[in-house]
Write an enzyme that holds these catalytic residues in place. Structure first.
Site, mmCIF file in Angstrom:
data_model
loop_
_atom_site.group_PDB
_atom_site.id
_atom_site.type_symbol
_atom_site.label_atom_id
_atom_site.label_comp_id
_atom_site.label_asym_id
_atom_site.label_seq_id
_atom_site.Cartn_x
_atom_site.Cartn_y
_atom_site.Cartn_z
ATOM 1 N N HIS A 88 25.738 42.441 -21.066
ATOM 2 C CA HIS A 88 26.146 41.091 -21.493
ATOM 3 C C HIS A 88 27.111 41.129 -22.678
ATOM 4 O O HIS A 88 27.096 40.250 -23.533
ATOM 5 C CB HIS A 88 24.920 40.235 -21.841
ATOM 6 C CG HIS A 88 23.972 40.048 -20.704
ATOM 7 N ND1 HIS A 88 24.164 39.102 -19.717
ATOM 8 C CD2 HIS A 88 22.826 40.696 -20.369
ATOM 9 C CE1 HIS A 88 23.183 39.178 -18.842
ATOM 10 N NE2 HIS A 88 22.357 40.133 -19.208
ATOM 11 N N ASN A 166 20.132 34.601 -15.437
ATOM 12 C CA ASN A 166 21.492 34.788 -14.947
ATOM 13 C C ASN A 166 21.833 33.712 -13.926
ATOM 14 O O ASN A 166 21.057 32.785 -13.697
ATOM 15 C CB ASN A 166 21.697 36.214 -14.400
ATOM 16 C CG ASN A 166 20.913 36.512 -13.137
ATOM 17 O OD1 ASN A 166 20.701 35.642 -12.284
ATOM 18 N ND2 ASN A 166 20.487 37.746 -12.981
#
Length: 553
Positions: A88, A166
């Site tokens: 990320h 997500n």
């Protein structure tokens, strides 16, 4: 006896025997009985006989703290990048509010959870959201095929709640022990520093539970058109707990009220040729212009038991709970209405953790969730610093008083007014901090089982992946086959054959079309259509204009 001072990994197995005799060296190449040069070990030299499963109470969990092999593996993984996030790394963010509906569907929400942020219609809670790509670096294009992170920090009256997830509702793996291996396969090769399709498919072809994620990731769902028109999901299974301490299993879903749009590979390449920050720009520009994006938070609820009537384990994060059996129930709406003032101070230093829950929210025995709960906060202490929770973007918007002291970059002491500053421990009779009253009955799930290293019973790796393939529209299936063919074209034949077999087990048409695509690739014909489409693609605004609307799933 001669002292063996010059042993190295280049020695042949058994050259100096299997007993550890002599001083040896830090690169000692001797082996225990039953080992060979490729036997996996820990850094303590312990042979690893099971690298697939955490040690858990029964094969469904929960996990236990003495998972030393896992803790060593994941804590090293948490420290593999400085200072960029290991995963990320590429992100964008914004501030906003969450407005509760006061109900879950048509029922009073207090029936299921005592979490205060949900309990009153119209109650507003400040939030900060960070969107991200997962496997790529901090300055990578936002058009790359990758799951997107969707992490929300709620600054509630009871402290922070982080909902970390997500854009897709499933994950590659179901056991946290495999997380470092998964990410390593997605990262650049440690020798030539290039990401390759062979690496990720080498892992996937030996990890059949990943096929459900493959059915999404290599379709247009693997490249959202932007962050505003992207779904979010908690992925893992959590619990809600009510005033009486009764718990239910829940899954969280964010549904964009702007609709959903995805890109084909050709459309993404056209955008990338002109702008590799397109999603960050789209989010910032829309908020600046007053076009505030909104998402509705919906939950699925299931009783907290094993559900033998299902053909999958409800704690398995590679599975979707069928919506016809477990409907999506709205609980509130989120609006993003303010851009960050400083990217580094807010977007880069914001720190999320799956263990950051408030009263009324709890953990399930989901083995991925339990592993992530250690890893996320451990990573933040390493990456941002011991006192990362004192940064404004991470600090709760309420009273904080702890007995934690010192450490790198301690900005202030978390002391209460009138607290005896000599007392940084509890209990104490000298005006120290004291425990809070209980907010409700404790949730006390019961466990009975042996401590084992085992996979769950109901793996069912292929059914939902096949269903997803058949639910895709024709253009989505075409893009899926094209993308998989391109990624696998240069992979070793053994990997290609394994992937054809796994796809066939999901759906015969999927396997047949992948085999045909790879055969064409070997004949030098693969990719011609996609290459022509890419060459014919218009400029960025045209590609964005034809980004494909997608139906919620």
């Amino acid at each position: 006896m001669k002292q063996e001072q010059d042993l190295t990994p280049r020695q042949q197995p058994g050259e100096h025997g299997t007993a550890v005799n002599g001083a040896g060296s830090s690169l000692d190449g001797r082996m225990a009985a039953g080992e060979d040069a490729n036997t996996l070990t820990t850094r303590q030299g312990h042979p690893v006989y099971d690298n697939q499963n955490l040690r858990t109470v029964g094969n469904r969990g929960p996990a236990t703290l003495e998972n030393y092999q896992f803790l060593e593996k994941i804590s090293h993984f948490d420290r593999e990048r400085v200072p960029e996030r290991v995963v990320h790394a590429r992100g964008a963010g914004a501030h906003g509010i969450f407005e509760a509906y006061g109900k879950v569907g048509d029922e009073p929400i207090a029936k299921y959870t005592r979490a205060k942020l949900f309990n009153t219609a119209g109650k507003e809670t400040p939030v900060f959201v960070r969107f991200s790509t997962v496997g790529h670096g901090g300055h990578s294009p936002e058009t790359l095929r990758d799951p997107r992170g969707f992490a929300v920090k709620f600054y509630t009256e009871d402290g922070n709640w982080d909902l970390v997830g997500n854009n897709l509702k499933v994950f590659f793996i179901r056991d946290a022990l495999k997380f470092p291996d998964l990410i390593h396969s997605q990262k650049p090769d440690p020798v030539h520093n290039r990401q390759t399709g062979e690496r990720i498919f080498d892992f996937i072809s030996n990890t059949p539970e990943a096929m459900h994620m493959v059915s999404f990731l290599f379709s247009p769902w693997g490249i959202p058109a932007n962050y505003r028109q992207m779904q979010g999901s908690g992925v893992n299974t959590y619990k809600w707990v009510n005033q009486e301490g009764v718990g239910v299993l829940v899954k969280y879903h964010w549904e964009p009220l702007q609709g959903i749009k995805n890109l084909t590979q050709a459309e993404a390449e056209a955008i990338q040729a002109k702008n590799f920050n397109h999603a960050t720009q789209d989010l910032f520009d829309n908020i600046k212009a007053g076009n505030f994006p909104q998402w509705e938070l919906r939950v699925q609820i299931m009783s907290d038991d094993e559900h033998p009537e299902l053909d999958f384990d409800p704690l398995d994060d590679t599975k979707i709970w069928p919506e016809d059996q477990f409907p999506h129930l709205p609980v509130g709406k989120m609006t993003l209405n303010r851009n960050p003032e400083n990217y580094f101070a807010e977007v880069e230093q914001v720190a999320f953790g799956t263990g950051v829950l408030v009263d009324g929210l709890d953990f399930s025995d989901d083995k991925m969730l339990q592993g992530r709960t250690f890893s996320y906060s451990d990573t933040q202490r390493y990456r941002v610093g011991t006192n990362y929770l004192q940064l404004p973007i991470n600090a709760p918007k309420k009273h904080v008083a702890t007995n934690q002291r010192d450490g790198q970059m301690a900005y202030h002491v978390d002391a209460a007014p009138g607290q005896n500053l000599h007392v940084n421990y509890e209990p104490s009779s000298l005006k120290g901090l004291r425990e809070s009253p209980r907010a409700g009955a404790d949730h006390m799930p019961a466990y009975q089982g042996r401590l084992v290293r085992q996979a769950i019973d109901r793996t069912n790796n292929f059914k939902q992946a096949g269903e997803r393939y058949r639910l895709h529209e024709d253009w989505e299936r075409n893009d899926l086959i094209s993308n998989m063919t391109g990624a696998l074209a240069d992979a070793a034949e053994v990997i290609q054959k394994k992937m054809i077999d796994l796809c066939t087990q999901c759906d015969a048409d999927w396997g047949r079309r992948l085999a045909e695509g790879l055969q064409n690739a070997r004949s030098g014909q693969a990719g011609a259509t996609q290459a022509n489409e890419s060459k014919a693609s218009a400029a960025v605004h045209e590609a964005e204009a034809i980004a494909h609307d997608a139906k919620p799933y």
